[in-house]
Design a protein around this motif. Structure first.
Motif, PDB file in Angstrom:
ATOM      1  N   GLY A  19       0.817  -1.197   0.000  1.00  0.00           N
ATOM      2  CA  GLY A  19       0.000   0.000   0.000  1.00  0.00           C
ATOM      3  C   GLY A  19       0.856   1.254   0.000  1.00  0.00           C
ATOM      4  N   ALA A  20       0.190   2.403  -0.144  1.00  0.00           N
ATOM      5  CA  ALA A  20       0.919   3.672  -0.258  1.00  0.00           C
ATOM      6  C   ALA A  20       1.740   3.966   0.987  1.00  0.00           C
ATOM      7  CB  ALA A  20      -0.079   4.805  -0.529  1.00  0.00           C
ATOM      8  N   ASP A  21       1.162   3.758   2.177  1.00  0.00           N
ATOM      9  CA  ASP A  21       1.902   4.027   3.416  1.00  0.00           C
ATOM     10  C   ASP A  21       3.111   3.116   3.532  1.00  0.00           C
ATOM     11  OD1 ASP A  21       0.081   5.954   4.012  1.00  0.00           O
ATOM     12  OD2 ASP A  21      -1.065   4.743   5.442  1.00  0.00           O
ATOM     13  N   PHE A  22       2.915   1.843   3.183  1.00  0.00           N
ATOM     14  CA  PHE A  22       4.000   0.869   3.262  1.00  0.00           C
ATOM     15  C   PHE A  22       5.123   1.267   2.298  1.00  0.00           C
ATOM     16  CE2 PHE A  22       4.322  -3.869   4.480  1.00  0.00           C
ATOM     17  CZ  PHE A  22       5.678  -3.750   4.686  1.00  0.00           C
ATOM     18  N   LEU A  23       4.770   1.655   1.083  1.00  0.00           N
ATOM     19  CA  LEU A  23       5.775   2.075   0.102  1.00  0.00           C
ATOM     20  C   LEU A  23       6.544   3.299   0.576  1.00  0.00           C
ATOM     21  CD1 LEU A  23       4.068   1.617  -3.387  1.00  0.00           C
ATOM     22  CD2 LEU A  23       6.184   0.554  -2.572  1.00  0.00           C
ATOM     23  N   GLY A  24       5.831   4.222   1.234  1.00  0.00           N
ATOM     24  CA  GLY A  24       6.504   5.412   1.742  1.00  0.00           C
ATOM     25  C   GLY A  24       7.541   5.080   2.791  1.00  0.00           C
ATOM     26  N   VAL A  25       7.187   4.174   3.697  1.00  0.00           N
ATOM     27  CA  VAL A  25       8.149   3.754   4.728  1.00  0.00           C
ATOM     28  C   VAL A  25       9.347   3.075   4.082  1.00  0.00           C
ATOM     29  CG1 VAL A  25       8.486   2.216   6.695  1.00  0.00           C
ATOM     30  CG2 VAL A  25       6.379   3.542   6.509  1.00  0.00           C
ATOM     31  N   LEU A  26       9.099   2.193   3.102  1.00  0.00           N
ATOM     32  CA  LEU A  26      10.180   1.477   2.427  1.00  0.00           C
ATOM     33  C   LEU A  26      11.108   2.440   1.695  1.00  0.00           C
ATOM     34  CD1 LEU A  26      11.555  -1.103   1.408  1.00  0.00           C
ATOM     35  CD2 LEU A  26       9.849  -1.195  -0.425  1.00  0.00           C
ATOM     36  N   GLN A  27      10.556   3.405   0.978  1.00  0.00           N
ATOM     37  CA  GLN A  27      11.370   4.338   0.213  1.00  0.00           C
ATOM     38  C   GLN A  27      12.237   5.201   1.125  1.00  0.00           C
ATOM     39  OE1 GLN A  27      11.778   4.225  -2.986  1.00  0.00           O
ATOM     40  NE2 GLN A  27      13.257   5.912  -2.945  1.00  0.00           N
ATOM     41  N   ARG A  28      11.651   5.671   2.227  1.00  0.00           N
ATOM     42  CA  ARG A  28      12.450   6.476   3.176  1.00  0.00           C
ATOM     43  C   ARG A  28      13.574   5.647   3.772  1.00  0.00           C
ATOM     44  NH1 ARG A  28       7.256   8.388   4.375  1.00  0.00           N
ATOM     45  NH2 ARG A  28       7.054   6.969   6.163  1.00  0.00           N
ATOM     46  N   TYR A  29      13.311   4.373   4.025  1.00  0.00           N
ATOM     47  CA  TYR A  29      14.349   3.520   4.600  1.00  0.00           C
ATOM     48  C   TYR A  29      15.488   3.300   3.600  1.00  0.00           C
ATOM     49  CZ  TYR A  29      16.550  -0.438   6.927  1.00  0.00           C
ATOM     50  OH  TYR A  29      17.460  -1.262   7.537  1.00  0.00           O
ATOM     51  N   LEU A  30      15.138   3.119   2.323  1.00  0.00           N
ATOM     52  CA  LEU A  30      16.177   2.917   1.308  1.00  0.00           C
ATOM     53  C   LEU A  30      17.026   4.173   1.120  1.00  0.00           C
ATOM     54  CD1 LEU A  30      14.156   0.938  -1.395  1.00  0.00           C
ATOM     55  CD2 LEU A  30      15.967   0.050   0.074  1.00  0.00           C
ATOM     56  N   GLN A  31      16.422   5.328   1.261  1.00  0.00           N
ATOM     57  CA  GLN A  31      17.152   6.583   1.064  1.00  0.00           C
ATOM     58  C   GLN A  31      17.938   6.987   2.303  1.00  0.00           C
ATOM     59  OE1 GLN A  31      14.036   9.265  -0.049  1.00  0.00           O
ATOM     60  NE2 GLN A  31      13.930   8.518  -2.179  1.00  0.00           N
ATOM     61  N   ASP A  32      17.580   6.443   3.457  1.00  0.00           N
ATOM     62  CA  ASP A  32      18.247   6.798   4.705  1.00  0.00           C
ATOM     63  C   ASP A  32      19.635   6.165   4.729  1.00  0.00           C
ATOM     64  OD1 ASP A  32      18.892   7.616   7.200  1.00  0.00           O
ATOM     65  OD2 ASP A  32      17.371   6.471   8.255  1.00  0.00           O
ATOM     66  N   GLU A  55      21.217   5.248   7.370  1.00  0.00           N
ATOM     67  CA  GLU A  55      21.372   4.325   8.487  1.00  0.00           C
ATOM     68  C   GLU A  55      21.182   2.890   8.003  1.00  0.00           C
ATOM     69  OE1 GLU A  55      22.291   5.099  11.504  1.00  0.00           O
ATOM     70  OE2 GLU A  55      22.358   7.233  11.055  1.00  0.00           O
ATOM     71  N   SER A  56      21.938   1.977   8.596  1.00  0.00           N
ATOM     72  CA  SER A  56      21.843   0.566   8.205  1.00  0.00           C
ATOM     73  C   SER A  56      21.178  -0.291   9.272  1.00  0.00           C
ATOM     74  CB  SER A  56      23.240   0.003   7.911  1.00  0.00           C
ATOM     75  OG  SER A  56      24.064   0.113   9.062  1.00  0.00           O
ATOM     76  N   ALA A  57      20.727   0.318  10.365  1.00  0.00           N
ATOM     77  CA  ALA A  57      20.103  -0.451  11.440  1.00  0.00           C
ATOM     78  C   ALA A  57      18.772  -1.035  10.965  1.00  0.00           C
ATOM     79  CB  ALA A  57      19.877   0.444  12.657  1.00  0.00           C
ATOM     80  N   PRO A  58      18.422  -2.282  11.363  1.00  0.00           N
ATOM     81  CA  PRO A  58      17.132  -2.870  10.982  1.00  0.00           C
ATOM     82  C   PRO A  58      15.976  -2.044  11.548  1.00  0.00           C
ATOM     83  CG  PRO A  58      18.637  -4.557  11.803  1.00  0.00           C
ATOM     84  CD  PRO A  58      19.267  -3.235  12.110  1.00  0.00           C
ATOM     85  N   LEU A  59      14.856  -2.079  10.855  1.00  0.00           N
ATOM     86  CA  LEU A  59      13.671  -1.317  11.243  1.00  0.00           C
ATOM     87  C   LEU A  59      12.521  -2.290  11.450  1.00  0.00           C
ATOM     88  CD1 LEU A  59      12.174   1.388  11.648  1.00  0.00           C
ATOM     89  CD2 LEU A  59      11.723   1.375   9.169  1.00  0.00           C
ATOM     90  N   TRP A  60      11.908  -2.245  12.655  1.00  0.00           N
ATOM     91  CA  TRP A  60      10.766  -3.106  12.983  1.00  0.00           C
ATOM     92  C   TRP A  60       9.486  -2.306  12.822  1.00  0.00           C
ATOM     93  CZ3 TRP A  60       8.023  -7.154  13.339  1.00  0.00           C
ATOM     94  CH2 TRP A  60       7.000  -7.310  14.263  1.00  0.00           C
ATOM     95  N   LEU A  61       8.606  -2.775  11.949  1.00  0.00           N
ATOM     96  CA  LEU A  61       7.332  -2.106  11.688  1.00  0.00           C
ATOM     97  C   LEU A  61       6.247  -2.848  12.460  1.00  0.00           C
ATOM     98  CD1 LEU A  61       7.742  -1.638   7.834  1.00  0.00           C
ATOM     99  CD2 LEU A  61       8.342  -0.034   9.664  1.00  0.00           C
ATOM    100  N   ALA A  62       6.104  -2.474  13.730  1.00  0.00           N
ATOM    101  CA  ALA A  62       5.157  -3.181  14.596  1.00  0.00           C
ATOM    102  C   ALA A  62       3.720  -2.834  14.260  1.00  0.00           C
ATOM    103  CB  ALA A  62       5.451  -2.848  16.063  1.00  0.00           C
ATOM    104  N   GLN A  63       3.497  -1.600  13.813  1.00  0.00           N
ATOM    105  CA  GLN A  63       2.138  -1.192  13.461  1.00  0.00           C
ATOM    106  C   GLN A  63       1.767  -1.784  12.104  1.00  0.00           C
ATOM    107  OE1 GLN A  63       1.610   3.005  13.327  1.00  0.00           O
ATOM    108  NE2 GLN A  63      -0.582   2.913  12.863  1.00  0.00           N
TER     109      GLN A  63
END
Length: 654
Positions: free
Chosen positions: A228-241, A243-251
Motif C-alpha cells: 500500500g501507499a503508506d507501506f511504500l513510503g516507509v520502504l522508500q524512506r528507509y532505502l534513502q536513509d 542508516e543501516s540499522a534494521p527497522l521493525w514495523l510493529a504497526q
C-alpha cells in the motif's frame, strides 16, 4: 630464435614435464584438474602410482581425490591415516622413503600387497599455512630423489594446494547457500530481497503463499503493486536513509495480494551493500494469520485443560447391579444414540456427572469433547461469560477475547450441572442457543453457530421453580425432553458393597495402604445407613475409615456410624451419628425418629426442615445444653440456629 624466426614463448623454455603439467591442467578445475595432475606427476617422475588426497575434519582419515596406477585411473578410496607413511605429512613435513617402505610400515598391509618399495609425499597448505591434504607418489622400485624431481614435485604440490583450497571454498559456499535456501524455503514468514530501485530479487515460498502469486511473476519487477501507499513510503524512506540499522514495523501496514485483496502486515526491514550495490531484505507476516494462529492455540490450550480435567477425573462405567441402576442404564443407553436433550434429576451426591459421562461415551459424539460447567459454582454475573465467552474489553478484567463452554463443546456434549441456579437472563440466552444453535459472546455482536448436545442436571424441583417464576417454562420444557430420575443410595442398598470395593481399590493406591475390605459388622452397618449425602457421603466415610483402620480390614468402629437407638439422632447436615444424649424418663419414652426417607419428588430441604422440627419437639424446644437439640443432632448451637434461620424454623418450648 626458433626456426621460424620467432621468439620462443615462456612455455617453450619450461622443463618438458612441467610444460606437460601446465598444458594438462590449465583449462580444467575440480575433479578433472586432480585427475590430470596425478597422471602428469606419475609421467614426469617416472613412477607407477600417484594420488592427491584431503584430510578429513578430524584428521583420522584420508579421502583420495584422484588416483593413478601405471596407465589408468582407479577408484578413489578413503583410508585410516594411523600406521601409514602419510601420517607424517599431517604434521606439515614432507615424507620421503626411498626404499623398503613396506617394511618400515608393517601395519599398512596394503603397501606389501601392492609391492610398493618407495614413497614421496608433500603437504598441501593453504595460504594461511593450514594443511589440507597431501600429494603422494609410490613406485615398485627404489626412488633416487633427484633434486630436479623434488623441485618438480614441489611445483606440482603448490598447484594442487591452490586448487584444493579453491574447491573447498566453493564447496563451503554451496553448503551455506543450500542452508540459507532451506531456511528461506521453510520459514513461515514472507522474505523478499529488493535492490535500490525496489525490484524483487528473491521471493521465498512463504511469500508466494502470502501474496498468492509465483516468484517468476514478480522477480525483477518493482514490489510496488504488492504494498500500500503508506507501506511504500516507509520502504522508500528507509532505502534513502543512510542508516543501516534494521527497522521493525510493529504497526500493521496495508499490503496487497496479487489478486488485489488487502491485508494488514507487520514487517522488518534491513539493508546492506554487496559489491557496492544496495540490497534490502523485507520480512513480512500477515497479521490475520497470526491472530488466527493465536486463536487456534488458545482453543488448543483450553481443550487440553478440559481433556486433562476429564482424564484426571475419569471414572469407570456405572457401578451398580440393583434394579434401580439397571433401569437408569437402560434409559441412558436408549437415548444416547439420539440428539434428544437429557435432564438428570436427583439428590446431591447421586453421581449425575458420572451418568452424563456414560451418556457421552455411548453417543455418536464420543470422539469429541465433553465440557462441564457447574452453574452453582460461579457468581451469576460470570455465568454468561463462562457459557458464551466474551470479547476483549467486554467488562473489567477482560483483557483478551475468550471462548465459552459452548464454543469448546462444538461437535460434542455440554454438561450443565445445577442448571436450576442459572439467572433468568442466562436462561433466556441458553434457550436461544438450544432453539437456534447460535449465540453472541458477551460484548460481541457477531452470531456464532455451534452444534452442541446439552445434558443438564439438577437437585431442585424445576417444575416448582417454574410455578414460582424462578425458572423459565419454555426452557424447562426444552431441557425436560428426556428426564431421568437418579435414585438415591438408600433406594439401592444392594449396590453399597460394590461401591465400597471400588472406593477401597482407589484408596489403597492413593494411601499406599493394603486394604482388603470391610468386616461383616461394618458391612451391615453401611447397608443399614440411610446415606442422606448419597454416594459422595459413602466415599467420604470409607476414606476416613481407611485412614483410621489399624489393619487391612475396616472395622465397624472405624466408620464413625453409630447405630440408631433411643437418644441417638442422625445429623441431616453431616450424615454422621451424634453421641448418645442423656434424657429424662419422659423424653426417653419418646424415641427420636430417624431422618425420614424422602417421598417421591420431595425437596431435600423439606426433609431436613421436618427432621430438625421433630428433634426440637423431642427436646422440648431446647437448643443448647446436654439435653438440647444441637447436641442430639451433633451440631454446634450456632450452626443449628443458622440452619433453622435458613429453613424458617421457629422454636416453641412446651
Amino acid at each position: 630464435m626458433s626456426p621460424a624466426g620467432l621468439a620462443a614463448s615462456p612455455l617453450d623454455e619450461l622443463d618438458p614435464a612441467l610444460r606437460a603439467l601446465v598444458e594438462g591442467t590449465a583449462a580444467v578445475t575440480g575433479d578433472a584438474f586432480f585427475r590430470s595432475l596425478v597422471r602428469g606427476v606419475a609421467h614426469a617422475l617416472g613412477v607407477r602410482w600417484a594420488f592427491v588426497a584431503e584430510f578429513a575434519d578430524d584428521h583420522r582419515f584420508v579421502r583420495m581425490l584422484a588416483y593413478w596406477d601405471y596407465d589408468d585411473f582407479i577408484a578413489e578410496e578413503t583410508f585410516e591415516l594411523d600406521g601409514t607413511p602419510c601420517e607424517r605429512v599431517l604434521g606439515g613435513e614432507p615424507a620421503f622413503y626411498p626404499a623398503r617402505v613396506a617394511d618400515l610400515f608393517p601395519r599398512n598391509t596394503d603397501l606389501r600387497k601392492m609391492g610398493a618399495q618407495s614413497y614421496l609425499a608433500i603437504p598441501l597448505r593453504t595460504a594461511a599455512g593450514a594443511v589440507l591434504g597431501h600429494l603422494a607418489v609410490l613406485d615398485d622400485r627404489p626412488m633416487a630423489g633427484q633434486p630436479r624431481d623434488l623441485a618438480l614435485f614441489q611445483v606440482f604440490g603448490a598447484r594442487a594446494a591452490a586448487e584444493l583450497e579453491r574447491v573447498r571454498t566453493e564447496r563451503a559456499l554451496r553448503e551455506r547457500e543450500a542452508r540459507l535456501g532451506a531456511i528461506l524455503d521453510s520459514t513461515l514468514d514472507a522474505v523478499l530481497c529488493l535492490d535500490g530501485d525496489r525490484r524483487v530479487g528473491l521471493f521465498n515460498p512463504a511469500a508466494e503463499q502470502v501474496f498468492r502469486c509465483r516468484a517468476a511473476e514478480v522477480l525483477g519487477q518493482p514490489v510496488d503493486r504488492l504494498l500500500g501507499a503508506d507501506f511504500l513510503g516507509v520502504l522508500q524512506r528507509y532505502l534513502q536513509d543512510g542508516e543501516s540499522a534494521p527497522l521493525w514495523l510493529a504497526q500493521a501496514l496495508d499490503a496487497r495480494r496479487a489478486d488485489g485483496e488487502r491485508f494488514p502486515a507487520e514487517a522488518t526491514l534491513s539493508r546492506a551493500r554487496v559489491d557496492g550495490r544496495l540490497l534490502c531484505t523485507l520480512i513480512l507476516r500477515d497479521v490475520n494469520d497470526r491472530h488466527q494462529a493465536e486463536a487456534a492455540l488458545a482453543r488448543l490450550r483450553q481443550e487440553k485443560a478440559y481433556l486433562q480435567e476429564q482424564a484426571l477425573g475419569e471414572a469407570p462405567d456405572l457401578i451398580g447391579r440393583s434394579a434401580a441402576m439397571l433401569a437408569v442404564r437402560a434409559q441412558l443407553d436408549k437415548v444416547a444414540a439420539t440428539e434428544a436433550g437429557v435432564l438428570l434429576l436427583g439428590e446431591t451426591g447421586t453421581g449425575k456427572e458420572l451418568l452424563a459421562r456414560h451418556l457421552h461415551r455411548k453417543s455418536p459424539r464420543a470422539a469429541q469433547l465433553l465440557v462441564k460447567m457447574n452453574c452453582a459454582a460461579l457468581p451469576s454475573e460470570l455465568i454468561e461469560s463462562e457459557l458464551f465467552g466474551h470479547e476483549k474489553g467486554a467488562f473489567s478484567g477482560a483483557i483478551a477475547s475468550r471462548k465459552g463452554r459452548f464454543e469448546l463443546a462444538d461437535g460434542g456434549t455440554l454438561f450443565l450441572d445445577e442448571v436450576g441456579e442459572l439467572s433468568l437472563p442466562a436462561q433466556a440466552k441458553l434457550l436461544r442457543v438450544l432453539q437456534e444453535r447460535e449465540f453472541e459472546r458477551v460484548g460481541g455482536s457477531r452470531p456464532i453457530r455451534v452444534d452442541v448436545r446439552v445434558v443438564a442436571a439438577t437437585n431442585r424441583d424445576l417444575a416448582q421453580m417454574v410455578e414460582a417464576g424462578l425458572f423459565r417454562a419454555d426452557l424447562y420444557y426444552r431441557l425436560n425432553v428426556f428426564p431421568v430420575r437418579v435414585p438415591p443410595l438408600r433406594e439401592r442398598p444392594e449396590d453399597i458393597p460394590l461401591l465400597v470395593t471400588h472406593t477401597l481399590a482407589g484408596l489403597a493406591r492413593r494411601l499406599g495402604k493394603s486394604l482388603h475390605g470391610v468386616s461383616p459388622a461394618a458391612r451391615e452397618r453401611l447397608i443399614a445407613w440411610s446415606w442422606p449425602g448419597n454416594v459422595r457421603e459413602l466415599q467420604n466415610v470409607i476414606e476416613r475409615a481407611a485412614i483410621l483402620a489399624s489393619g487391612d480390614t475396616i472395622e465397624v468402629e472405624d466408620l464413625g456410624l453409630m447405630p440408631v437407638s433411643p437418644g441417638v439422632a442422625l445429623s441431616p447436615v453431616t450424615g454422621l451419628a451424634a453421641q448418645p444424649v442423656p434424657m429424662d424418663a419422659a423424653a426417653a419414652a419418646r424415641p427420636l425418629p430417624m431422618a425420614p426417607a424422602a417421598e417421591e419428588g420431595a425437596n431435600l430441604e423439606a426433609v431436613e426442615r421436618r427432621h430438625i422440627e421433630q428433634v426440637l419437639a423431642g427436646c422440648n424446644g431446647v437448643i443448647e445444653g446436654p439435653k438440647g437439640a444441637a447436641a442430639a443432632l451433633g451440631l454446634h448451637p450456632s450452626t443449628l440456629r443458622s440452619r433453622m434461620q435458613k429453613l424458617g424454623i421457629r422454636t416453641r418450648r412446651t
